[in-house]
Motif scaffolding. Structure first.
Motif, PDB file in Angstrom:
ATOM      1  N   ARG A  81      81.199 -52.859 -43.847  1.00 16.43           N
ATOM      2  CA  ARG A  81      82.118 -53.677 -43.059  1.00 16.43           C
ATOM      3  C   ARG A  81      81.402 -54.303 -41.860  1.00 16.43           C
ATOM      4  N   ALA A  82      80.596 -53.501 -41.157  1.00 15.32           N
ATOM      5  CA  ALA A  82      79.870 -53.999 -39.987  1.00 15.32           C
ATOM      6  C   ALA A  82      78.869 -55.077 -40.381  1.00 15.32           C
ATOM      7  N   TYR A  83      78.219 -54.894 -41.521  1.00  9.82           N
ATOM      8  CA  TYR A  83      77.266 -55.902 -41.997  1.00  9.82           C
ATOM      9  C   TYR A  83      77.970 -57.246 -42.194  1.00  9.82           C
ATOM     10  N   PHE A  84      79.101 -57.220 -42.899  1.00  9.11           N
ATOM     11  CA  PHE A  84      79.812 -58.477 -43.149  1.00  9.11           C
ATOM     12  C   PHE A  84      80.394 -59.054 -41.865  1.00  9.11           C
ATOM     13  N   ALA A  85      80.840 -58.210 -40.963  1.00  4.14           N
ATOM     14  CA  ALA A  85      81.348 -58.714 -39.680  1.00  4.14           C
ATOM     15  C   ALA A  85      80.238 -59.411 -38.909  1.00  4.14           C
ATOM     16  N   GLU A  86      79.041 -58.825 -38.944  1.00  7.91           N
ATOM     17  CA  GLU A  86      77.900 -59.425 -38.243  1.00  7.91           C
ATOM     18  C   GLU A  86      77.502 -60.751 -38.889  1.00  7.91           C
ATOM     19  N   VAL A  87      77.379 -60.749 -40.195  1.00 12.50           N
ATOM     20  CA  VAL A  87      76.948 -61.957 -40.913  1.00 12.50           C
ATOM     21  C   VAL A  87      77.991 -63.055 -40.802  1.00 12.50           C
ATOM     22  N   TRP A  88      79.240 -62.745 -41.143  1.00 13.95           N
ATOM     23  CA  TRP A  88      80.269 -63.777 -41.147  1.00 13.95           C
ATOM     24  C   TRP A  88      80.725 -64.121 -39.747  1.00 13.95           C
ATOM     25  N   GLY A  89      80.654 -63.167 -38.836  1.00 13.59           N
ATOM     26  CA  GLY A  89      81.030 -63.457 -37.457  1.00 13.59           C
ATOM     27  C   GLY A  89      80.117 -64.496 -36.839  1.00 13.59           C
ATOM     28  N   SER A  90      78.813 -64.334 -37.025  1.00 19.07           N
ATOM     29  CA  SER A  90      77.878 -65.312 -36.464  1.00 19.07           C
ATOM     30  C   SER A  90      77.960 -66.633 -37.231  1.00 19.07           C
ATOM     31  N   ALA A  91      78.226 -66.589 -38.519  1.00 19.32           N
ATOM     32  CA  ALA A  91      78.361 -67.827 -39.291  1.00 19.32           C
ATOM     33  C   ALA A  91      79.603 -68.598 -38.828  1.00 19.32           C
ATOM     34  N   ALA A  92      80.684 -67.893 -38.578  1.00 17.45           N
ATOM     35  CA  ALA A  92      81.906 -68.556 -38.113  1.00 17.45           C
ATOM     36  C   ALA A  92      81.688 -69.183 -36.735  1.00 17.45           C
ATOM     37  N   THR A  93      80.956 -68.481 -35.878  1.00  9.44           N
ATOM     38  CA  THR A  93      80.649 -69.026 -34.550  1.00  9.44           C
ATOM     39  C   THR A  93      79.824 -70.294 -34.669  1.00  9.44           C
ATOM     40  N   ARG A  94      78.789 -70.265 -35.524  1.00  3.70           N
ATOM     41  CA  ARG A  94      77.946 -71.464 -35.714  1.00  3.70           C
ATOM     42  C   ARG A  94      78.767 -72.612 -36.283  1.00  3.70           C
ATOM     43  N   PHE A  95      79.646 -72.326 -37.223  1.00  6.64           N
ATOM     44  CA  PHE A  95      80.480 -73.360 -37.820  1.00  6.64           C
ATOM     45  C   PHE A  95      81.385 -73.987 -36.755  1.00  6.64           C
TER      46      PHE A  95
END
Length: 106
Positions: A81-95
């Motif tokens: 869960r933490a891995y996906f939160a880190e990956v998708w969280g930063s991707a959402a911020t960049r988007f």
């Protein structure tokens, strides 16, 4: 288990049968027989998948008489869960940053 240590768990979840086992164990601890009854694979195959999931840190087992009962490991599930939160969280911020800084083209 840290988010970056989630690689073995993610590798283990690359198989549809192992994902199904994780989903089944989401409702609580079960024996190999109880898991196998819900899948189109043999008990020995379920045991092999459980061994891999255990080695990846996603499940644990405890002896119960002459059988073993398996359950999800909170630490392993949290690492994924933490891995996906880190990956998708930063991707959402960049988007969001790109979307806010891109002029609408017409």
């Amino acid at each position: 288990m840290e988010p970056r240590e989630a690689a073995p768990a993610l590798d283990a979840l690359g198989d549809a049968n192992r994902r199904a086992i994780v989903e089944i164990l989401g409702s609580g601890a079960l024996s190999v027989r109880q898991i196998a009854e819900q899948l189109p694979i043999s008990r020995p195959a379920v045991s092999r998948h459980l061994r891999l999931l255990k080695n990846a840190g996603l499940v644990s087992d405890v002896p119960d008489g002459n059988r073993r009962v398996y359950q999800l490991r909170e630490e392993g599930v949290e690492a994924v869960r933490a891995y996906f939160a880190e990956v998708w969280g930063s991707a959402a911020t960049r988007f969001r940053i790109v979307a806010e800084n891109t002029a609408e083209e017409r």
